[in-house]
Motif scaffolding. Structure first.
Motif, short mmCIF file in Angstrom:
data_model
loop_
_atom_site.label_atom_id
_atom_site.label_comp_id
_atom_site.label_asym_id
_atom_site.label_seq_id
_atom_site.Cartn_x
_atom_site.Cartn_y
_atom_site.Cartn_z
N GLU A 214 34.02 -11.15 -18.64
CA GLU A 214 32.66 -11.51 -19.02
C GLU A 214 31.79 -10.26 -19.12
N PHE A 216 28.19 -8.32 -18.59
CA PHE A 216 27.00 -8.31 -17.74
C PHE A 216 26.17 -7.07 -18.08
N LEU A 262 28.60 -13.57 -7.61
CA LEU A 262 28.42 -14.15 -8.93
C LEU A 262 29.36 -15.32 -9.18
N VAL A 306 18.42 -18.66 -18.14
CA VAL A 306 19.76 -18.98 -17.67
C VAL A 306 20.05 -20.45 -18.00
N ASP A 315 22.04 -18.16 -9.13
CA ASP A 315 21.20 -17.94 -10.30
C ASP A 315 19.97 -17.09 -9.99
N LEU A 318 20.29 -13.67 -11.50
CA LEU A 318 20.36 -13.56 -12.95
C LEU A 318 18.96 -13.60 -13.53
N THR A 321 19.96 -14.41 -20.12
CA THR A 321 21.13 -14.11 -20.93
C THR A 321 20.68 -13.53 -22.26
N SER A 330 25.24 -11.98 -19.48
CA SER A 330 24.33 -12.31 -18.38
C SER A 330 23.59 -11.05 -17.94
N LEU A 332 21.78 -9.15 -15.13
CA LEU A 332 21.73 -9.16 -13.67
C LEU A 332 20.45 -8.51 -13.16
#
Length: 349
Positions: A214, A216, A262, A306, A315, A318, A321, A330, A332
């Motif tokens: 993924e 980030f 996460l 999000v 969450d 975060l 996105t 995502s 961070l």
């Protein structure tokens, strides 16, 4: 009183200013091509949309020792009577309008700085946040061996000419990790594009990393450097997310894994993981990552909330996105992860 606008920046803990009228553009430090027999203060050149522009190590120009460059460094391109040159700084801060009464030209023992002298400083500004040293851009550039000795009359314009020219030169920043070098090179490739000048005002620079397949992103300004994981010393009686300590050029860095925070599988982490060294306030730590992909500039309008489907206990770490390549990335809140994610071990326990 006459007002003058100055671009204020930071270099090695000191604040400097240069008149804004001679600033052409600003961008993050790209890969540079060192030039054989160039003056010591010229680190190399960059292909800026077809023009080869020399880049100056301002620390060396001011008589200080050189330092290792970082991904967070910036280049300020100055344009003086049609000649372009860049200076490397740590961080660009703001543009300020200063009146004459705020600037002092008496620096040492009552001696005044003459506009015709070879001094690099034109004065100092007394401000609430401290002293700002104002640079004389003309003296900084032209009282050097740089201008006429470095740049050939015929600058290579085509991509083939430029590539051949750069291929004959030395290596930039030899101590950079492969991940850092890839980012430096990507920045240089983007600057070669013959597009109109980009306006970075309001954009957020992000470092893009990979964890468990993924994407980030997080604030680039928190990144001190990227490095390979090597010779990790386990720390007894610590939580599973504490990988251990690593000696990084004499500095002991604690390596942590943020996957559990996460809700990512730790078992699926790469055995060839890298570490990014980040600094948040007074905390310095190494965070494991699988890949370092990119540095990008995010428009605030491109950040999305999000999704409700991922709302969970994590969450709060975060920020949102954003689209990246063929997936969603995502964003961070790395500062909150480090300071409030219970990743730092209390030594008193």
């Amino acid at each position: 009183m006459e007002n003058k606008s100055y671009l204020i920046f930071e270099l090695n803990g000191s604040r400097y200013g240069v008149e804004a009228f001679c600033v052409q553009e600003i961008f993050f430090l790209p890969e540079l091509t060192p030039i054989t027999d160039a003056p010591r203060d010229i680190v190399g050149v960059v292909n800026l949309r077809g023009n080869i522009v020399p880049i100056m190590d301002l620390e060396v120009r001011l008589g200080h020792r050189t330092r290792e460059f970082q991904l967070s460094d910036s280049v300020i391109i100055l344009d003086l009577q049609g000649f372009q040159i860049g200076i490397i700084v740590n961080q660009v801060q703001e543009v300020l309008d200063l009146v004459a009464e705020e600037v002092s030209t008496e620096l040492l023992y009552g001696r005044k700085i003459s506009d015709n002298s070879h001094n690099f400083l034109s004065g100092v500004a007394k401000m609430a946040g401290g002293i700002v040293m104002l640079l004389n851009a003309k003296n900084l550039v032209y009282y050097s061996d740089t201008v006429e000795a470095l740049i050939p009359e015929k600058i290579p314009k085509s991509a083939q000419e430029t590539e051949a020219f750069l291929a004959t030169q030395r290596v930039f920043c030899p101590h950079a990790t492969p991940e850092e070098r890839a980012i430096f090179r990507l920045r240089a490739e983007n600057l070669m594009l013959s597009t109109s000048r980009q306006d970075f005002a309001g954009l957020t620079p992000l470092a893009v990393i990979g964890l468990n397949g993924e994407y980030f992103g997080f604030e680039l300004e928190l990144v001190r450097e990227f490095t390979d994981l090597r010779k990790i010393t386990p720390i007894p009686c610590t939580p599973a997310h504490i990988i251990g300590n690593m000696n990084l050029r004499g500095e002991i860095i604690t390596i942590i894994d943020i996957r559990s925070l996460l809700n990512l599988s730790v078992a699926g982490s790469s055995t060839n993981a890298k570490a990014m060294v980040i600094h948040v306030d007074d905390l310095v730590a190494g965070v494991t990552v699988d890949e370092v992909f990119d540095v990008m500039y995010l428009q605030p309008s491109d950040m999305r909330p999000v999704p409700a489907a991922v709302h969970s206990s994590n969450d709060e770490y975060l920020r949102g996105t954003a689209p990246y390549r063929e997936k969603m990335m995502s964003i961070l809140d790395m500062s909150k992860i480090i300071t409030k994610g219970e990743l730092i071990v209390n030594e008193e326990i």
